[in-house]
Scaffold this active site. Sequence first.
Site, PDB file in Angstrom:
ATOM      1  N   TRP A  65       0.687  -1.204  -0.069  1.00  0.00           N
ATOM      2  CA  TRP A  65      -0.047   0.254   0.040  1.00  0.00           C
ATOM      3  C   TRP A  65       0.840   1.388   0.104  1.00  0.00           C
ATOM      4  O   TRP A  65       0.580   2.238  -0.681  1.00  0.00           O
ATOM      5  CB  TRP A  65      -0.770  -0.004   1.144  1.00  0.00           C
ATOM      6  CG  TRP A  65      -2.335  -0.777   0.918  1.00  0.00           C
ATOM      7  CD1 TRP A  65      -2.384  -1.811   0.075  1.00  0.00           C
ATOM      8  CD2 TRP A  65      -3.378  -0.882   1.852  1.00  0.00           C
ATOM      9  NE1 TRP A  65      -3.658  -2.217  -0.068  1.00  0.00           N
ATOM     10  CE2 TRP A  65      -4.319  -1.839   1.084  1.00  0.00           C
ATOM     11  CE3 TRP A  65      -3.743   0.039   2.807  1.00  0.00           C
ATOM     12  CZ2 TRP A  65      -5.571  -2.207   1.674  1.00  0.00           C
ATOM     13  CZ3 TRP A  65      -5.247   0.084   3.403  1.00  0.00           C
ATOM     14  CH2 TRP A  65      -6.125  -1.103   2.891  1.00  0.00           C
ATOM     15  N   ASP A  83       5.237  -0.029  11.012  1.00  0.00           N
ATOM     16  CA  ASP A  83       5.131  -1.530  11.200  1.00  0.00           C
ATOM     17  C   ASP A  83       5.819  -1.985  12.227  1.00  0.00           C
ATOM     18  O   ASP A  83       6.960  -1.494  12.431  1.00  0.00           O
ATOM     19  CB  ASP A  83       5.149  -2.307   9.919  1.00  0.00           C
ATOM     20  CG  ASP A  83       4.408  -3.709  10.172  1.00  0.00           C
ATOM     21  OD1 ASP A  83       4.585  -4.611  11.007  1.00  0.00           O
ATOM     22  OD2 ASP A  83       3.614  -3.852   9.221  1.00  0.00           O
ATOM     23  N   LYS A 164      -9.074  -2.589   6.881  1.00  0.00           N
ATOM     24  CA  LYS A 164      -9.717  -3.924   6.597  1.00  0.00           C
ATOM     25  C   LYS A 164     -10.286  -4.474   7.778  1.00  0.00           C
ATOM     26  O   LYS A 164      -9.554  -4.478   8.965  1.00  0.00           O
ATOM     27  CB  LYS A 164      -8.531  -4.711   6.283  1.00  0.00           C
ATOM     28  CG  LYS A 164      -8.814  -6.374   6.016  1.00  0.00           C
ATOM     29  CD  LYS A 164      -8.040  -6.956   5.274  1.00  0.00           C
ATOM     30  CE  LYS A 164      -6.683  -7.330   5.822  1.00  0.00           C
ATOM     31  NZ  LYS A 164      -5.571  -7.898   4.819  1.00  0.00           N
TER      32      LYS A 164
END
Length: 208
Positions: A65, A83, A164
Amino acid sequence: MAKSSRSKTSKAWLKEHFNDPWVAKAQEQGYRSRASFKLLEMNEKDRLFRPGMAVLDLGAAPGGWSQVAGQLIGGRGTVIASDILAMDALPDVTFIEGDFREEVIYEQILMALGDQRADLVMSDMAPNMSGNSAVDQPRAMYLAELALDMAERVLEPDGVFLVKVFQGEGFEDYRKALQSRFKRVVSRKPAASRARSTEVYQLGFGLK
């Protein structure tokens, strides 16, 4: 017996992965993952990216992404990827390794944003799936809740939140939470999502 079952599951996943046309397409076009095509499709429908905007990508590794965001915005905006896993560098993307729940990482994200707020916060986070929905679904919903909390902290009032979520226990409550916080909420199931997957993307437009 359990080990044998896991081995069969792993082999089946690998077979599906390497036979996946979206995986092949990602490799051909130089994208880091098939997830890039999900974001590209959603951008076509919802016009998520524009020059000069600030984007925060949560759970960014391996960078599918962030790669798309960097290409679409280029050096004319800000793309911040975060992350707990390491991620190879991408052009026009600032990567912050660590858990954004921790104050030191959160402060690094704020520093990277500078004096602006995020125009788009996006999360493609998912837990390591065990195959047991009673375990996997709560973990997935927890990650979605973390992403929503972060979005509320850093988004521009007219910003967009993309996350998501997996259909199952907690999904409807989460969608109601989005509807209570955003002026408009829509669902998206991109073509690159595996048909058997219960994943569905939620888009929230404009904080209330």
